[in-house]
Design a protein around this motif. Structure first.
Motif, PDB file in Angstrom:
ATOM      1  N   LYS A 326       0.829  -1.205   0.000  1.00 13.37           N
ATOM      2  CA  LYS A 326       0.000   0.000   0.000  1.00 13.37           C
ATOM      3  C   LYS A 326       0.868   1.263   0.000  1.00 13.37           C
ATOM      4  CE  LYS A 326      -3.798   2.176   2.557  1.00 13.37           C
ATOM      5  NZ  LYS A 326      -4.642   2.142   3.772  1.00 13.37           N
ATOM      6  N   GLN A 327       1.984   1.197   0.722  1.00 11.13           N
ATOM      7  CA  GLN A 327       2.857   2.369   0.837  1.00 11.13           C
ATOM      8  C   GLN A 327       3.753   2.541  -0.392  1.00 11.13           C
ATOM      9  OE1 GLN A 327       5.080   2.515   4.479  1.00 11.13           O
ATOM     10  NE2 GLN A 327       6.399   4.183   3.801  1.00 11.13           N
ATOM     11  N   GLU A 328       4.348   1.449  -0.872  1.00 11.09           N
ATOM     12  CA  GLU A 328       5.342   1.543  -1.934  1.00 11.09           C
ATOM     13  C   GLU A 328       4.753   1.378  -3.337  1.00 11.09           C
ATOM     14  OE1 GLU A 328       8.919  -0.773  -1.206  1.00 11.09           O
ATOM     15  OE2 GLU A 328       8.374  -0.910   0.928  1.00 11.09           O
ATOM     16  N   PHE A 329       3.676   0.593  -3.457  1.00 10.68           N
ATOM     17  CA  PHE A 329       3.089   0.311  -4.773  1.00 10.68           C
ATOM     18  C   PHE A 329       1.567   0.462  -4.705  1.00 10.68           C
ATOM     19  CE2 PHE A 329       6.717  -2.454  -3.828  1.00 10.68           C
ATOM     20  CZ  PHE A 329       7.625  -2.063  -4.814  1.00 10.68           C
ATOM     21  N   PRO A 330       1.078   1.681  -4.447  1.00 12.62           N
ATOM     22  CA  PRO A 330      -0.361   1.863  -4.191  1.00 12.62           C
ATOM     23  C   PRO A 330      -1.253   1.513  -5.381  1.00 12.62           C
ATOM     24  CG  PRO A 330       0.771   3.982  -4.412  1.00 12.62           C
ATOM     25  CD  PRO A 330       1.839   2.936  -4.349  1.00 12.62           C
ATOM     26  N   HIS A 331      -0.682   1.419  -6.596  1.00 14.77           N
ATOM     27  CA  HIS A 331      -1.496   1.102  -7.769  1.00 14.77           C
ATOM     28  C   HIS A 331      -1.835  -0.385  -7.850  1.00 14.77           C
ATOM     29  CE1 HIS A 331       2.637   0.208  -8.919  1.00 14.77           C
ATOM     30  NE2 HIS A 331       2.166  -0.577  -9.883  1.00 14.77           N
ATOM     31  N   ILE A 332      -1.102  -1.227  -7.083  1.00 16.54           N
ATOM     32  CA  ILE A 332      -1.316  -2.675  -7.148  1.00 16.54           C
ATOM     33  C   ILE A 332      -2.449  -3.074  -6.199  1.00 16.54           C
ATOM     34  CG2 ILE A 332      -0.286  -4.947  -6.772  1.00 16.54           C
ATOM     35  CD1 ILE A 332       2.399  -3.786  -7.525  1.00 16.54           C
ATOM     36  N   LYS A 333      -3.422  -3.798  -6.713  1.00 19.67           N
ATOM     37  CA  LYS A 333      -4.542  -4.255  -5.889  1.00 19.67           C
ATOM     38  C   LYS A 333      -4.139  -5.526  -5.133  1.00 19.67           C
ATOM     39  CE  LYS A 333      -7.838  -2.199  -9.070  1.00 19.67           C
ATOM     40  NZ  LYS A 333      -8.894  -2.412 -10.059  1.00 19.67           N
ATOM     41  N   MET A 334      -4.861  -5.807  -4.035  1.00 18.71           N
ATOM     42  CA  MET A 334      -4.449  -6.930  -3.191  1.00 18.71           C
ATOM     43  C   MET A 334      -5.645  -7.608  -2.547  1.00 18.71           C
ATOM     44  SD  MET A 334      -1.348  -6.886  -0.441  1.00 18.71           S
ATOM     45  CE  MET A 334      -0.878  -8.362   0.463  1.00 18.71           C
ATOM     46  N   ILE A 335      -5.577  -8.925  -2.486  1.00 18.50           N
ATOM     47  CA  ILE A 335      -6.566  -9.741  -1.778  1.00 18.50           C
ATOM     48  C   ILE A 335      -5.814 -10.619  -0.787  1.00 18.50           C
ATOM     49  CG2 ILE A 335      -8.329 -11.547  -1.972  1.00 18.50           C
ATOM     50  CD1 ILE A 335      -8.815 -10.676  -4.836  1.00 18.50           C
ATOM     51  N   LEU A 336      -6.319 -10.689   0.443  1.00 19.24           N
ATOM     52  CA  LEU A 336      -5.721 -11.554   1.460  1.00 19.24           C
ATOM     53  C   LEU A 336      -6.526 -12.845   1.576  1.00 19.24           C
ATOM     54  CD1 LEU A 336      -4.911  -8.942   4.249  1.00 19.24           C
ATOM     55  CD2 LEU A 336      -3.304 -10.014   2.667  1.00 19.24           C
ATOM     56  N   MET A 337      -5.822 -13.957   1.763  1.00 19.74           N
ATOM     57  CA  MET A 337      -6.470 -15.257   2.009  1.00 19.74           C
ATOM     58  C   MET A 337      -6.181 -15.656   3.447  1.00 19.74           C
ATOM     59  SD  MET A 337      -5.329 -17.355  -1.434  1.00 19.74           S
ATOM     60  CE  MET A 337      -3.572 -17.141  -1.122  1.00 19.74           C
ATOM     61  N   THR A 338      -7.183 -16.205   4.112  1.00 17.73           N
ATOM     62  CA  THR A 338      -6.958 -16.580   5.504  1.00 17.73           C
ATOM     63  C   THR A 338      -7.663 -17.879   5.876  1.00 17.73           C
ATOM     64  OG1 THR A 338      -7.330 -15.924   7.811  1.00 17.73           O
ATOM     65  CG2 THR A 338      -8.874 -15.068   6.192  1.00 17.73           C
TER      66      THR A 338
END
Length: 384
Positions: A326-338
């Motif tokens: 989020k800080q270094e590459f804010p353009h990249i989207k992300m999904i967490l798996m748990t």
């Protein structure tokens, strides 16, 4: 005593859930991949369908244990219980036998909004309804009632009810009732009066755990031969413009070559998730932990569209990776798996920042939908 038992089982469940969900997830994903093979012999298809079904049963069992031990992940919204019950009433009428008559009652001028996870609350009502059905083998009446109740906090129905305004849910059946000696044990996990093979004894324990995770209270009264009443109290939401509506069910669509980085320390899970994504038309890169993920993302010319990351990993877990991306590459989207988010900081991350996340074990359909929705252009999300 019940609380200490649940805490002990919950601690054990939390310890095994993550690894167990990885194992089940791998079985589910590969079984789905093989079932998509059109040249499969009919006998092999039957065997794979059995494997898939049994893995799902295992996943449901893990979910029940996490629910009653209050370790499951909740995604809570402001939910209006009137349309919620109206939809459930229709579902139950198709699920229960025709000899069970279902009715629902709520004051049309009342407000019945609670802060709840709709999926988990549906599980509560389904469990209670199925219990009622089993208690009425020759048929009977199952009645749901919503009411607003303003309580005296100096003498509340349950200790710890600090709020004044509560939503009360009554679930009433005309079944065989619960014997007096059984009543103190009904919410205990693995306690059942059903014959071997007909029940795990987790249904009411799961209900208890979910209600507690919603900051609520539950009790039961029963008369043998006349029926049982379960009473649930949930804190009322007095003002909310953001009422939850179930998302539209849309067909999944394949990818168009977008690049996804899969971050997962379990090798079998990593391979299964990657293979599913590749079969959907995505370009997939894989690494084993968050540190490796950052190194991969940092490589010059790396054009990533999405990071799909596990939460619990060595070296750097999903939470720290999320903040770094989020800080270094804010353009990249992300999904967490748990499989199970450990610690308060993780829960705070999911709740406060509304991070997109997937509960393990995964199915190919859930994975495809989550990835498609995350990669969809913002304007299409707004119009969906």
């Amino acid at each position: 005593q019940l609380q200490s038992r649940l805490a002990a089982v919950g601690q054990l469940a939390a310890g095994i859930a993550h690894d167990f969900n990885n194992i089940l997830g791998t079985i589910l994903l590969y079984a789905e991949l093989m079932l998509n093979n059109q040249s499969l012999a009919e006998k092999d298809r039957e065997r794979l369908t059995t494997i898939f079904g049994q893995a799902q049963r295992g996943a449901n069992l893990t979910s029940q244990v996490l629910d009653f031990s209050r370790r499951s992940v909740m995604e809570r919204h402001a939910v209006d219980l009137v349309p919620f019950f109206q939809e459930l009433e229709s579902l139950l009428s198709r699920t229960l036998t025709e000899s069970v008559q279902i009715s629902f009652e709520a004051n049309p001028r009342g407000s019945f909004v609670v802060d709840a996870d709709p999926t988990r609350m549906q599980q509560v009502i389904m469990n209670l309804a199925l219990n009622a059905r089993d208690a009425m083998p020759k048929g009977g009446q199952l009645h749901f009632e919503l009411s607003e109740e303003r309580i005296d906090t100096s003498a509340p129905p349950f200790p710890g009810m600090d709020e004044e305004l509560w939503i009360r849910i009554d679930v009433v059946d005309t079944g065989e009732g619960i014997p007096e000696d059984v009543m103190p044990h009904i919410f205990e996990p693995f306690f059942t009066t059903k014959p071997a093979g007909e029940g795990t004894g987790l249904g009411l324990a799961q209900v208890y755990g979910i209600i507690k995770q919603h900051d609520g209270f539950i009790d039961a009264q029963s008369v043998v031969g006349k029926g049982t009443r379960f009473t649930i109290y949930l804190p009322a939401v007095q003002e909310s413009d953001d009422i939850f509506a179930p998302p539209d069910v849309r067909s999944t669509s394949d990818g168009a070559g977008e690049t996804i980085l899969v971050v997962e320390d379990d090798e079998a899970t990593r391979a299964a998730v990657s293979e599913i994504l590749e079969s959907l038309g995505y370009r997939v890169l894989t690494v084993a932990d968050g540190q490796e993920a950052l190194e991969t993302i940092s490589k010059s010319g790396m054009n990533l569209d999405l990071v799909l990351s596990d939460l619990v990993m060595p070296n750097m877990g999903g939470r720290d990776l999320y903040y770094a991306v989020k800080q270094e590459f804010p353009h990249i989207k992300m999904i967490l798996m748990t499989g199970y988010p450990l610690g308060g900081q993780t829960r705070e991350l999911l709740d406060r920042e509304r991070v997109a996340w997937l509960q393990k074990p995964l199915t190919s359909e859930l994975l495809a939908m989550a990835v498609r929705d995350m990669l969809a252009p913002d304007e299409s999300k707004a119009s969906a």
